[in-house]
Design a protein around this motif. Structure first.
Motif, short mmCIF file in Angstrom:
data_model
loop_
_atom_site.label_atom_id
_atom_site.label_comp_id
_atom_site.label_asym_id
_atom_site.label_seq_id
_atom_site.Cartn_x
_atom_site.Cartn_y
_atom_site.Cartn_z
N SER A 195 -0.68 -1.23 -1.40
CA SER A 195 -0.45 -2.04 -0.20
C SER A 195 0.70 -1.47 0.63
O SER A 195 0.62 -1.42 1.87
CB SER A 195 -0.17 -3.50 -0.59
N ARG A 196 1.76 -0.98 -0.05
CA ARG A 196 2.86 -0.34 0.70
C ARG A 196 2.38 0.92 1.40
O ARG A 196 2.76 1.20 2.54
CB ARG A 196 4.01 -0.01 -0.25
N GLN A 197 1.56 1.68 0.71
CA GLN A 197 1.04 2.92 1.28
C GLN A 197 0.20 2.63 2.52
O GLN A 197 0.34 3.30 3.56
CB GLN A 197 0.20 3.64 0.23
N ARG A 198 -0.68 1.66 2.43
CA ARG A 198 -1.54 1.34 3.57
C ARG A 198 -0.72 0.79 4.74
O ARG A 198 -1.00 1.11 5.90
CB ARG A 198 -2.61 0.33 3.14
N GLU A 199 0.28 -0.02 4.42
CA GLU A 199 1.12 -0.56 5.48
C GLU A 199 1.88 0.56 6.18
O GLU A 199 1.97 0.61 7.41
CB GLU A 199 2.07 -1.59 4.89
N ARG A 200 2.42 1.51 5.39
CA ARG A 200 3.15 2.65 5.96
C ARG A 200 2.24 3.50 6.83
O ARG A 200 2.68 4.04 7.86
CB ARG A 200 3.72 3.49 4.82
N ASN A 201 0.98 3.65 6.43
CA ASN A 201 0.04 4.49 7.18
C ASN A 201 -0.60 3.77 8.37
O ASN A 201 -1.49 4.32 9.01
CB ASN A 201 -1.06 5.00 6.25
N GLY A 202 -0.13 2.55 8.66
CA GLY A 202 -0.60 1.84 9.85
C GLY A 202 -1.99 1.26 9.73
O GLY A 202 -2.66 1.05 10.75
N GLU A 203 -2.44 1.00 8.52
CA GLU A 203 -3.77 0.41 8.36
C GLU A 203 -3.72 -1.07 8.73
O GLU A 203 -2.66 -1.69 8.83
CB GLU A 203 -4.27 0.62 6.93
N SER A 204 -4.88 -1.67 8.88
CA SER A 204 -4.99 -3.05 9.35
C SER A 204 -4.42 -4.03 8.34
O SER A 204 -4.37 -3.74 7.14
CB SER A 204 -6.46 -3.39 9.61
N GLU A 206 -5.85 -6.53 7.21
CA GLU A 206 -6.91 -6.84 6.26
C GLU A 206 -6.98 -5.80 5.15
O GLU A 206 -7.17 -6.13 3.97
CB GLU A 206 -8.26 -6.91 6.99
N SER A 207 -6.79 -4.52 5.52
CA SER A 207 -6.81 -3.45 4.53
C SER A 207 -5.62 -3.56 3.58
O SER A 207 -5.76 -3.35 2.36
CB SER A 207 -6.79 -2.08 5.22
N VAL A 208 -4.45 -3.91 4.12
CA VAL A 208 -3.27 -4.08 3.29
C VAL A 208 -3.47 -5.23 2.31
O VAL A 208 -3.17 -5.12 1.12
CB VAL A 208 -2.03 -4.33 4.16
N ALA A 209 -4.02 -6.33 2.82
CA ALA A 209 -4.26 -7.49 1.95
C ALA A 209 -5.30 -7.16 0.89
O ALA A 209 -5.19 -7.61 -0.27
CB ALA A 209 -4.71 -8.68 2.79
N GLU A 210 -6.29 -6.38 1.25
CA GLU A 210 -7.35 -6.02 0.31
C GLU A 210 -6.80 -5.18 -0.84
O GLU A 210 -7.26 -5.29 -1.99
CB GLU A 210 -8.45 -5.25 1.05
N ALA A 211 -5.79 -4.34 -0.54
CA ALA A 211 -5.19 -3.51 -1.59
C ALA A 211 -4.57 -4.38 -2.68
O ALA A 211 -4.48 -3.96 -3.84
CB ALA A 211 -4.14 -2.59 -0.98
N ARG A 212 -4.15 -5.59 -2.30
CA ARG A 212 -3.51 -6.48 -3.28
C ARG A 212 -4.53 -7.16 -4.19
O ARG A 212 -4.15 -7.92 -5.08
CB ARG A 212 -2.68 -7.53 -2.54
N ARG A 213 -5.81 -6.86 -3.97
CA ARG A 213 -6.85 -7.47 -4.82
C ARG A 213 -7.65 -6.42 -5.59
O ARG A 213 -8.59 -6.76 -6.31
CB ARG A 213 -7.81 -8.30 -3.96
N LEU A 214 -7.28 -5.15 -5.44
CA LEU A 214 -8.05 -4.09 -6.10
C LEU A 214 -7.85 -4.11 -7.61
O LEU A 214 -6.81 -4.52 -8.12
CB LEU A 214 -7.63 -2.72 -5.55
N LEU A 215 -8.85 -3.63 -8.33
CA LEU A 215 -8.87 -3.49 -9.78
C LEU A 215 -8.90 -4.85 -10.47
O LEU A 215 -8.56 -5.89 -9.91
CB LEU A 215 -7.68 -2.66 -10.28
N ASN A 216 -9.33 -4.80 -11.74
CA ASN A 216 -9.55 -6.02 -12.52
C ASN A 216 -9.07 -5.78 -13.94
O ASN A 216 -9.53 -4.83 -14.59
CB ASN A 216 -11.04 -6.37 -12.51
#
Length: 857
Positions: free
Chosen positions: A615-624, A626-636
């Motif tokens: 999520s930090r990486q996506r936020e730093r890279n200027g992603e949306s 929604e994409s940042v929030a989605e990173a916080r739900r990856l993997l199980n």
């Protein structure tokens, strides 16, 4: 803090910035008697002539003076007054240079809050006052005085936290680790688990609070008791077995040491092995001293861009914040050594890290006594410039001896960890050669006491320099030894190389060592074939290169939760029987449900860390958003998780699993048996192919076929490694056989209950017994790389599809994967005793060190 009020000199030409600083300093309250503001350097000089100040805040961009020279001129005028420099974000590099030259700290305009400014000022003043106090007994401050003086906010009842902060013993004793973490969990993470920086930045009020926490204070005293008992232990393995050798030092030279993330002077496997070597030497009471270089910049921080490109950022080390101290002379001044190896002499400043009972000396040239080019020698690990690289190896090999002499250590054994250190052999022969002793005789005088470990059959890992460059940098040094060019270069000449004009460090080390070893059984066989031509009169199996298989320092790499589980069910005896293979059958005492719950907790911790990082990486890279929030739900955490973390270079085959993408899509997504893979690792900044492999994996992780099932986590280091190896279910290793000399990451995973699925190369070829993991491919030579890649990929596919994945999801009536847990225990039982540095150091001592010590009589 003392009640004495202070005067602050603010040198700032920008009125708005000055006003902001004045407002912030009002929060210091009655601590400040007066703040005087001037706008020029000349005004500052007049102000200090008119009155005394306790601290100066100095803007480096003034109308009448710019840059580093601004600081240097004021420093020369006020040598005893702490100066905090202030600069813009774009000029942070200049600020760091000022810190190297003696500035107390630096502030970046617009990037610091009030708390930071206040803490910086208070610390600068208190540090200055502490430094001015006489040491106990009135003499110069020794190491104990330095430690205490560095933490002016630390109250006396907690004073010995300074001893723990400056001894890396804390890094493999989780009770000590927790003492620091408890003080401020967020700050502990912010300073990257660095206890020295934590104690410097923590407010005194927090220290006062924990003084009233009975549980904390009880643990504090227990940890100190354990530390003192460890440091004073007389009945170590070495002392009991070899009492006649207690006064005989082994000097261990290495280009890098990976001991803990708070001392970032390592890049990867070689450095981690070196760090584990020192820790086990300390545990066993071996009289060993480490010798390395202190790099001004950490090995690069890795950032992954939106398109999967590796970006390499080198961050400067502030030595005053690292768990190291300068070595002092008897008069209390820093020890410096003049090292001459060409037409000029270089000044070397000496630092010391304490690794339990083992001292590690680190050489530093980045200070004002040297020229700009000389200061760059220790700027960065593994520089691409060949001349600078050779100069680093000259400094380590030649300068290391001068440092040992200066600190009063005369080693009986010299252990060269890889060929980077080989020039130490010439330095040890220098006086004999200068006196006319023939080269062959001089070599025979040092060979019995020289140990050499080679770590790789890869050509790039065996350092080779052009003779023209060597002659340019070492010509004067050769003249001192009165050697002809043929004699000098002959010891390092690769006669099989079509380019006769080369100087091979590995060959130099092999020819000057009586004991040489590879780092696994297969690597030993490969090395004997590889270097057979140096001993053409001997059969291959009699080439004098044996093997001592690598290991890992178990207490460093085993998670604290796993240690706690073993303590609960086995008692603490396991800590002292790490190399006892029969003992580890006791793992059967651990209930399956307890081990499985612990493993699930560790996997959950890993997934939470991966989510935060992504999520930090996506936020730093200027992603949306929604994409940042989605990173916080990856993997199980309930899904079979495979880990692959390596240095990315082609022979490690990081993308082999993608050879058949249709199959991979199928095996990751089968109903009821999903699989997820976590990748991590760095490529050397000059390795374009390695960076391309990373880009490929990042691209595949965003492919709809694999999204959410494959992730790449940036900036793999010791801290991330500990989380990854303890949280995955399976550790995957796919090197092109036989190029993986040993490998140790799979050992670290195994001590935490992960199961290895690996090519039959390096250490795994010795560890695999059919019950403790999976073997990819066959234990044989292949016709060519393409054939091996194809057959190994097919083998991996079959294992995952038909054996590994189904076994994980096979559960009993209570939901436990009983057969999987049995394999976890079997993996731990077989790996822990055979592949620890405890066993490894016992071999080095018994087979190499002690025989060399006794021959030296």
């Amino acid at each position: 803090m003392e009640d004495k009020k202070i005067r602050i000199l603010l040198v700032e030409d920008d009125e708005s910035v000055a006003q902001t600083m004045r407002e912030l300093m009002k929060r210091l309250g009655s601590f400040v008697q007066e703040t005087v503001r001037v706008g020029t350097l000349s005004g500052a000089m007049e102000a200090v002539s008119a009155g005394a100040f306790d601290v100066v805040i100095l803007d480096l961009g003034l109308p009448d003076s710019q840059g580093l020279d601004t600081f240097l001129r004021l420093r020369d005028r006020l040598p005893r007054v702490p100066i905090v420099v202030s600069t813009g974000l774009d000029d942070e590099g200049i600020a760091m240079k000022a810190v190297r030259e003696g500035a107390q700290d630096y502030l970046v305009k617009g990037s610091v809050d009030g708390a930071t400014v206040i803490r910086t000022i208070r610390y600068a003043v208190e540090r200055s006052r502490a430094d001015s106090r006489p040491a106990a007994g009135g003499g110069a401050a020794g190491p104990a005085g330095l430690k205490r003086a560095n933490f002016p906010n630390l109250p006396d009842p907690l004073a010995r936290l300074s001893d723990l902060a400056y001894n890396l013993w804390f890094s493999w004793h989780h009770e000590a680790y927790r003492l620091f973490r408890h003080l401020d969990i967020k700050l502990w993470e912010d300073v990257r688990h660095n206890p020295v920086q934590l104690l410097k930045e923590l407010d005194r009020h927090r220290f006062e609070e924990v003084l009233h926490e009975s549980v904390y204070m009880s643990k504090y005293h227990c940890v100190l008791e354990a530390f003192d008992r460890y440091m004073g232990q007389k009945d170590t393995r070495f002392a009991l077995k070899y009492p006649d050798c207690l006064d005989k030092w082994t000097a261990y030279f290495s280009m890098e040491f990976g001991i803990h993330e708070s001392l970032p002077i390592y890049s990867g496997g070689l450095g981690i092995l070196s760090g584990d070597h020192l820790k086990s030497a300390s545990d066993q009471g071996i009289p060993l001293v480490g010798m390395g270089l202190l790099y001004r910049e950490s090995y690069f921080t890795q950032f992954i861009s939106l398109h999967g490109n590796q970006q390499s950022v080198y961050e400067p080390n502030n030595f005053s914040n690292l768990p190291i101290l300068p070595v002092l002379r008897e008069d209390g001044k820093p020890l410096t050594v003049r090292v001459r190896f060409d037409h000029s002499a270089v000044s070397v400043r000496v630092w010391k890290a304490e690794v339990g009972r083992v001292p590690l000396y680190l050489l530093d040239t980045d200070f004002q006594d040297n020229t700009t080019s000389e200061r760059k020698i220790t700027e960065r690990l593994y520089v691409s410039d060949r001349g600078l690289r050779l100069t680093q190896e000259m400094l380590l090999g030649i300068g290391g001896l001068s440092v040992l002499e200066a600190v009063g250590i005369r080693p009986a054994v010299w252990h060269l960890n890889e060929g980077h250190c080989a020039l130490s052999s010439y330095e040890r022969m220098r006086d004999d050669l200068a006196e006319g002793v023939p080269l062959a005789e001089a070599v025979e005088r040092i060979r019995p006491s020289t140990v050499f470990t080679t770590h790789t059959p890869i050509a790039a890992g065996n350092e080779v320099f052009e003779t023209e460059l060597v002659e340019h940098l070492l010509g004067d040094y050769r003249d001192i030894m009165k050697l002809t060019k043929d004699d000098f270069f002959g010891l390092a000449r690769d006669t099989r190389n079509p380019d006769f004009n080369t100087f091979n460090m590995t060959i130099l080390a092999l020819k000057t060592a009586s004991r040489a070893n590879a780092v696994s059984e297969l690597h030993g066989a490969v090395s004997r074939r590889m270097w057979h031509y140096l001993w053409p009169d001997r059969p291959v199996n009699e080439v004098p290169i044996t093997h001592i298989t690598n290991g890992v320092h178990t207490r460093t790499w085993m998670s604290s939760l796993m240690k706690g589980l073993l303590d609960e069910h086995l008692g603490e005896d396991w800590r002292y029987r790490l190399s006892d293979a029969d003992y580890w059958k006791v793992l059967e005492r651990i209930p399956d449900e307890a081990l499985w719950k612990l493993h699930h907790d560790l996997k959950f911790r890993l997934i939470e860390q991966v989510r935060r990082n992504l999520s930090r990486q996506r936020e730093r890279n200027g992603e949306s958003p929604e994409s940042v929030a989605e990173a916080r739900r990856l993997l199980n955490p309930d899904v079979l998780t495979i880990g692959f973390a390596r240095r990315f270079t082609p022979y490690k085959r990081g993308t082999l699993i993608f050879q058949n993408r249709d199959w991979l899509k199928y095996v990751l997504s089968r109903p009821g048996m999903p699989v997820q893979i976590v990748f991590a690792g760095k490529a050397h900044p000059a390795d374009q192919m390695g960076k391309s492999l990373i880009q490929t994996i990042v691209g595949e992780s965003r492919n709809p076929d694999f999204y959410g099932k494959i992730v790449f986590v940036e900036n793999y280091d010791m801290s991330l490694s500990k989380i990854l190896i303890s949280g995955v279910d399976v550790w995957l290793n796919l090197p092109r056989r036989p190029l993986e000399a040993s490998g140790t990451s799979g050992m670290k995973a195994a001590v935490n209950g992960a199961i290895n699925c690996s090519v039959m190369d390096g250490w795994w070829r010795e560890a695999y017994d059919g019950t403790n993991g999976w073997a990819v491919g066959e234990d044989k030579e292949y016709y060519n790389d393409m054939e091996q890649d194809g057959l190994d990929a097919e083998s991996l596919y079959r294992i995952l599809e038909h054996d590994l994945v189904p076994l994980y999801y096979r559960r009993d009536e209570s939901g436990l994967p009983v057969e999987w847990i049995r394999k976890m225990k079997r993996s731990m039982e077989t790996v822990i005793p055979r592949f620890s540095t405890c066993r490894m150091l016992e071999e080095y001592v018994d087979r190499f060190y002690v025989p060399a010590m006794r021959e030296g009589k």
